[in-house]
Design a protein around this motif. Structure first.
Motif, PDB file in Angstrom:
ATOM      1  N   LEU A 153       0.865  -1.219  -0.084  1.00  0.00           N
ATOM      2  CA  LEU A 153       0.118   0.021   0.037  1.00  0.00           C
ATOM      3  C   LEU A 153       0.681   1.292   0.053  1.00  0.00           C
ATOM      4  CD1 LEU A 153      -2.898  -1.020   2.241  1.00  0.00           C
ATOM      5  CD2 LEU A 153      -2.874  -1.030  -0.054  1.00  0.00           C
ATOM      6  N   ALA A 154       2.152   1.205   0.583  1.00  0.00           N
ATOM      7  CA  ALA A 154       3.005   2.552   0.686  1.00  0.00           C
ATOM      8  C   ALA A 154       3.160   2.756  -0.806  1.00  0.00           C
ATOM      9  CB  ALA A 154       4.004   2.177   1.474  1.00  0.00           C
ATOM     10  N   LEU A 155       3.337   1.818  -1.685  1.00  0.00           N
ATOM     11  CA  LEU A 155       3.638   2.118  -3.219  1.00  0.00           C
ATOM     12  C   LEU A 155       2.463   2.521  -3.742  1.00  0.00           C
ATOM     13  CD1 LEU A 155       6.240  -0.580  -3.825  1.00  0.00           C
ATOM     14  CD2 LEU A 155       6.884   1.777  -3.546  1.00  0.00           C
ATOM     15  N   ALA A 156       1.275   2.292  -3.371  1.00  0.00           N
ATOM     16  CA  ALA A 156       0.020   2.709  -4.168  1.00  0.00           C
ATOM     17  C   ALA A 156       0.125   3.995  -4.971  1.00  0.00           C
ATOM     18  CB  ALA A 156      -1.258   2.471  -3.276  1.00  0.00           C
ATOM     19  N   PRO A 157       0.490   4.907  -4.028  1.00  0.00           N
ATOM     20  CA  PRO A 157       0.451   6.270  -4.843  1.00  0.00           C
ATOM     21  C   PRO A 157       1.038   6.328  -5.950  1.00  0.00           C
ATOM     22  CG  PRO A 157       0.710   6.841  -2.489  1.00  0.00           C
ATOM     23  CD  PRO A 157       0.895   5.127  -2.811  1.00  0.00           C
ATOM     24  N   VAL A 158       2.272   5.787  -5.941  1.00  0.00           N
ATOM     25  CA  VAL A 158       3.220   5.350  -7.319  1.00  0.00           C
ATOM     26  C   VAL A 158       2.654   4.883  -8.307  1.00  0.00           C
ATOM     27  CG1 VAL A 158       5.368   4.611  -8.242  1.00  0.00           C
ATOM     28  CG2 VAL A 158       5.338   5.271  -5.995  1.00  0.00           C
ATOM     29  N   ALA A 159       1.883   3.897  -8.230  1.00  0.00           N
ATOM     30  CA  ALA A 159       0.905   3.396  -9.139  1.00  0.00           C
ATOM     31  C   ALA A 159      -0.200   4.321  -9.811  1.00  0.00           C
ATOM     32  CB  ALA A 159       0.401   1.903  -8.579  1.00  0.00           C
ATOM     33  N   VAL A 160      -0.883   4.680  -8.842  1.00  0.00           N
ATOM     34  CA  VAL A 160      -2.162   5.710  -9.130  1.00  0.00           C
ATOM     35  C   VAL A 160      -1.568   6.774  -9.888  1.00  0.00           C
ATOM     36  CG1 VAL A 160      -3.804   7.116  -8.200  1.00  0.00           C
ATOM     37  CG2 VAL A 160      -3.571   4.830  -7.366  1.00  0.00           C
ATOM     38  N   ASN A 161      -0.534   7.535  -9.514  1.00  0.00           N
ATOM     39  CA  ASN A 161       0.150   8.505 -10.151  1.00  0.00           C
ATOM     40  C   ASN A 161       0.499   8.125 -11.658  1.00  0.00           C
ATOM     41  OD1 ASN A 161      -0.082  10.612  -8.161  1.00  0.00           O
ATOM     42  ND2 ASN A 161       1.673  10.002  -7.378  1.00  0.00           N
ATOM     43  N   MET A 162       0.989   6.969 -11.820  1.00  0.00           N
ATOM     44  CA  MET A 162       1.470   6.684 -13.037  1.00  0.00           C
ATOM     45  C   MET A 162       0.217   6.442 -13.817  1.00  0.00           C
ATOM     46  SD  MET A 162       4.741   4.074 -12.123  1.00  0.00           S
ATOM     47  CE  MET A 162       4.779   3.555 -13.927  1.00  0.00           C
ATOM     48  N   ALA A 163      -0.631   5.732 -13.430  1.00  0.00           N
ATOM     49  CA  ALA A 163      -1.971   5.278 -14.047  1.00  0.00           C
ATOM     50  C   ALA A 163      -2.787   6.766 -14.549  1.00  0.00           C
ATOM     51  CB  ALA A 163      -3.138   4.542 -13.089  1.00  0.00           C
ATOM     52  N   LEU A 164      -2.640   7.623 -13.783  1.00  0.00           N
ATOM     53  CA  LEU A 164      -3.317   8.829 -14.134  1.00  0.00           C
ATOM     54  C   LEU A 164      -2.290   9.825 -15.143  1.00  0.00           C
ATOM     55  CD1 LEU A 164      -4.765  10.019 -10.622  1.00  0.00           C
ATOM     56  CD2 LEU A 164      -5.739   8.975 -12.502  1.00  0.00           C
ATOM     57  N   GLY A 165      -1.143   9.497 -15.350  1.00  0.00           N
ATOM     58  CA  GLY A 165      -0.597  10.135 -16.493  1.00  0.00           C
ATOM     59  C   GLY A 165       0.560  10.936 -16.026  1.00  0.00           C
ATOM     60  N   LYS A 166       0.936  10.647 -14.674  1.00  0.00           N
ATOM     61  CA  LYS A 166       1.797  11.689 -14.026  1.00  0.00           C
ATOM     62  C   LYS A 166       3.226  10.806 -13.556  1.00  0.00           C
ATOM     63  CE  LYS A 166      -1.904  13.997 -11.172  1.00  0.00           C
ATOM     64  NZ  LYS A 166      -2.429  14.138  -9.842  1.00  0.00           N
ATOM     65  N   THR A 167       4.151  11.761 -13.286  1.00  0.00           N
ATOM     66  CA  THR A 167       5.298  10.790 -12.849  1.00  0.00           C
ATOM     67  C   THR A 167       4.787  10.164 -11.272  1.00  0.00           C
ATOM     68  OG1 THR A 167       6.100  12.905 -11.452  1.00  0.00           O
ATOM     69  CG2 THR A 167       6.820  12.628 -13.637  1.00  0.00           C
ATOM     70  N   GLY A 168       5.949   9.336 -11.177  1.00  0.00           N
ATOM     71  CA  GLY A 168       5.559   8.254  -9.918  1.00  0.00           C
ATOM     72  C   GLY A 168       5.395   9.174  -8.637  1.00  0.00           C
ATOM     73  N   ASP A 169       6.253  10.254  -8.389  1.00  0.00           N
ATOM     74  CA  ASP A 169       5.681  11.061  -7.334  1.00  0.00           C
ATOM     75  C   ASP A 169       4.852  12.076  -7.418  1.00  0.00           C
ATOM     76  OD1 ASP A 169       7.158  12.842  -9.085  1.00  0.00           O
ATOM     77  OD2 ASP A 169       8.713  13.439  -7.668  1.00  0.00           O
ATOM     78  N   GLY A 170       4.132  11.999  -8.536  1.00  0.00           N
ATOM     79  CA  GLY A 170       3.008  12.793  -8.902  1.00  0.00           C
ATOM     80  C   GLY A 170       3.567  14.446  -8.926  1.00  0.00           C
ATOM     81  N   SER A 171       4.697  14.810  -9.117  1.00  0.00           N
ATOM     82  CA  SER A 171       5.042  16.197  -9.113  1.00  0.00           C
ATOM     83  C   SER A 171       4.767  16.853 -10.491  1.00  0.00           C
ATOM     84  CB  SER A 171       6.580  16.315  -8.876  1.00  0.00           C
ATOM     85  OG  SER A 171       7.319  15.438  -9.941  1.00  0.00           O
ATOM     86  N   ALA A 172       4.556  15.949 -11.739  1.00  0.00           N
ATOM     87  CA  ALA A 172       4.384  16.512 -13.094  1.00  0.00           C
ATOM     88  C   ALA A 172       3.501  15.690 -13.820  1.00  0.00           C
ATOM     89  CB  ALA A 172       5.881  16.741 -13.696  1.00  0.00           C
ATOM     90  N   GLU A 173       2.545  16.269 -14.838  1.00  0.00           N
ATOM     91  CA  GLU A 173       1.790  15.426 -15.409  1.00  0.00           C
ATOM     92  C   GLU A 173       2.573  15.223 -16.826  1.00  0.00           C
ATOM     93  OE1 GLU A 173      -2.540  16.338 -16.194  1.00  0.00           O
ATOM     94  OE2 GLU A 173      -1.632  17.141 -17.985  1.00  0.00           O
ATOM     95  N   LEU A 174       2.512  14.061 -17.137  1.00  0.00           N
ATOM     96  CA  LEU A 174       3.339  13.509 -18.371  1.00  0.00           C
ATOM     97  C   LEU A 174       2.272  13.422 -19.665  1.00  0.00           C
ATOM     98  CD1 LEU A 174       5.755  10.652 -16.914  1.00  0.00           C
ATOM     99  CD2 LEU A 174       5.997  13.153 -17.459  1.00  0.00           C
ATOM    100  N   PHE A 175       0.888  13.045 -19.162  1.00  0.00           N
ATOM    101  CA  PHE A 175      -0.081  12.598 -20.156  1.00  0.00           C
ATOM    102  C   PHE A 175      -1.445  13.289 -19.964  1.00  0.00           C
ATOM    103  CE2 PHE A 175       3.248   9.240 -20.377  1.00  0.00           C
ATOM    104  CZ  PHE A 175       3.339   9.269 -21.979  1.00  0.00           C
ATOM    105  N   PRO A 176      -2.110  13.644 -20.588  1.00  0.00           N
ATOM    106  CA  PRO A 176      -3.474  14.249 -20.410  1.00  0.00           C
ATOM    107  C   PRO A 176      -4.294  13.213 -19.598  1.00  0.00           C
ATOM    108  CG  PRO A 176      -3.044  14.870 -22.581  1.00  0.00           C
ATOM    109  CD  PRO A 176      -1.831  13.682 -22.330  1.00  0.00           C
ATOM    110  N   TYR A 177      -5.012  13.536 -18.676  1.00  0.00           N
ATOM    111  CA  TYR A 177      -5.618  12.652 -17.658  1.00  0.00           C
ATOM    112  C   TYR A 177      -6.714  11.836 -18.395  1.00  0.00           C
ATOM    113  CZ  TYR A 177      -9.308  11.362 -14.706  1.00  0.00           C
ATOM    114  OH  TYR A 177     -10.403  10.733 -14.044  1.00  0.00           O
ATOM    115  N   THR A 178      -7.395  12.176 -19.359  1.00  0.00           N
ATOM    116  CA  THR A 178      -8.539  11.248 -19.983  1.00  0.00           C
ATOM    117  C   THR A 178      -7.704  10.081 -20.815  1.00  0.00           C
ATOM    118  OG1 THR A 178      -9.820  13.103 -20.233  1.00  0.00           O
ATOM    119  CG2 THR A 178     -10.581  11.166 -21.620  1.00  0.00           C
ATOM    120  N   GLN A 179      -6.681  10.708 -21.513  1.00  0.00           N
ATOM    121  CA  GLN A 179      -5.838   9.480 -21.893  1.00  0.00           C
ATOM    122  C   GLN A 179      -5.362   8.673 -21.457  1.00  0.00           C
ATOM    123  OE1 GLN A 179      -3.453  11.459 -25.064  1.00  0.00           O
ATOM    124  NE2 GLN A 179      -5.052  12.105 -26.408  1.00  0.00           N
ATOM    125  N   ALA A 180      -4.554   9.060 -20.429  1.00  0.00           N
ATOM    126  CA  ALA A 180      -4.169   8.297 -19.379  1.00  0.00           C
ATOM    127  C   ALA A 180      -4.767   7.207 -18.450  1.00  0.00           C
ATOM    128  CB  ALA A 180      -3.196   8.998 -18.402  1.00  0.00           C
TER     129      ALA A 180
END
Length: 421
Positions: free
Chosen positions: A133-160
């Motif tokens: 569970l401690a790694l869950a935010p990394v997975a969710v951030n990547m699934a939402l198109g962000k970097t693993g730490d959530g600091s930047a958006e790599l892809f648009p939310y809808t597409q990601a």
């Protein structure tokens, strides 16, 4: 001439394919750590493969695990690189590996039972849950198109979200409804379908492939002895060492074997420590047994340890194959993020199963206090110390659990039905 029949389950296409699948599972997190810490991803790929081979040589190819970049060292490595540079930091990481080796000898002398008395199910179960569970935010951030730490958006939310959920649903479908070969390639199928949709949506950047050579050696960096970096990094070894124990229990729960007894915790710790030190020699991040690969083993029921040897060999080869390595790096993060949401969650379920099988009364005050604080401290981001000594995440959760188990009176309380029996 040696026949492949002397190596059953090793030299065949099914095992090779399964090894490739396990590397796919580990790849996103494997390269994330060096990208966040300033180390080279190709070197990390090489040292993950080499470290895994070292581990399996020590444990005699008996545990189905893959070793790769440890998340526990991200923050300390970032601080150390900024203060003393990469070569000095690598000397500290080598020392952390030697700390594992020392701990393995303590286990060899005093036995794993002493550790199991210190780490009963009421401690180990929640710690395993924290690992996932401690790694869950990394997975969710990547699934939402962000970097693993959530600091930047790599892809648009809808597409990601579309791509990540497509990859997840394909993996779910193959894992639950697939039979035989199709269940075996459930994760690989999710990656391929997710990649295809990402390609159609224009999310794949092929520039790294065009700019890379067909064959290129990783940019190895060698350690330089530095006392301050060593003293800074040594305490950090506690976290992945405890995580290692949790991973050994977790994979044992999945396969139905007790790896603490055979090949023995002393051997698995020794293999992990040597893998970390060897990785530092070449400029790679510390190695640890990978929770997402454990989740993949749980989903695919691929219990053959030789699969991980193939994964290691493929990782080493890919480290030198410039074009192929670049192709793997074009996989958009949402593809791996969608699949990792399932894998990390499955590790937490293993921790829950550890508590269930121990028949513990979780509402009993002693058990409740231990489990609750492990979960909140481990997942909530509690941190103790700073500078040269900092404890957080899995390491802090484990220490809190161990201390509470030792100082609180009595023993872990079992359910009333279990007492009466």
């Amino acid at each position: 001439m040696t026949s492949s029949n002397e190596f059953p389950g090793f030299m065949n296409a099914k095992t090779l394919l399964s090894g490739g699948q396990m590397l796919f599972v580990a790849f996103g997190a494997l390269v994330l750590v060096p990208l966040l810490t300033g180390l080279d991803p190709s070197v990390a790929l090489f040292t993950a493969g080499l470290g895994t081979l070292v581990f399996h040589s020590v444990t005699r190819v008996s545990v189905p695990v893959f070793l790769a970049s440890s998340f526990a060292f991200i923050a300390p490595v970032q601080v150390s690189v900024q203060q003393w540079g990469i070569p000095a930091t690598l000397s500290g990481l080598m020392a952390a590996g030697f700390a594992y080796i020392v701990l393995s000898q303590v286990v060899r002398i005093y036995g794993a039972n002493s550790l199991q008395r210190i780490l009963p199910a009421i401690v180990v179960g929640p710690v395993i849950m924290v690992i996932g569970l401690a790694l869950a935010p990394v997975a969710v951030n990547m699934a939402l198109g962000k970097t693993g730490d959530g600091s930047a958006e790599l892809f648009p939310y809808t597409q990601a979200l579309f791509v990540s959920m497509t990859a997840l649903l394909v993996t779910l479908g193959l894992a639950v409804f697939g039979r035989g070969f199709y269940r075996l390639v459930s994760i690989l199928g999710g990656v391929l379908v997710g990649y295809l949709f990402a390609l159609l949506l224009g999310m794949v950047d092929f520039d790294p492939i065009r700019d890379s050579a067909w064959v290129a050696a990783p940019a190895f960096v060698f350690p330089e002895f530095h006392w301050q970096a060593i003293l800074f990094m040594l305490p950090v070894a506690l976290a992945p060492a405890i995580e290692h124990l949790g991973d050994m229990v977790a994979i044992g729960q999945i396969t139905g074997k007790n790896y603490i007894k055979k090949p023995g915790l002393q051997r698995t710790l020794l293999g992990d420590g040597l893998a970390t030190s060897v990785a530092a020699v070449f400029g790679g991040p510390p190695n640890t047994t990978y929770s997402e690969v454990t989740g993949a083993v749980m989903l695919t029921r691929s219990f053959n340890p030789k699969i991980m040897v193939w994964a290691a060999i493929i990782a080493i080869l890919l480290a030198f194959a410039g074009k192929l390595g670049a192709l793997l790096q074009t996989i958009p993060s949402p593809v791996m993020g969608g699949i990792m949401t399932l894998l990390f969650g499955s590790i937490a379920v293993v921790g829950m199963n550890t508590l269930t099988r121990a028949h513990l009364e979780l509402t009993a005050p002693r058990n409740l206090c231990i489990a609750s604080l492990i979960l909140v401290f481990g997942i909530g981001g509690m941190q103790i110390g700073g500078g040269a000594f900092m404890l957080q995440g899995v390491g802090l959760a484990a220490v809190v659990g161990i201390v509470l188990n030792l100082i609180l009176p009595g023993a872990p309380q079992v359910a009333s039905s279990e007492k009466s029996s």
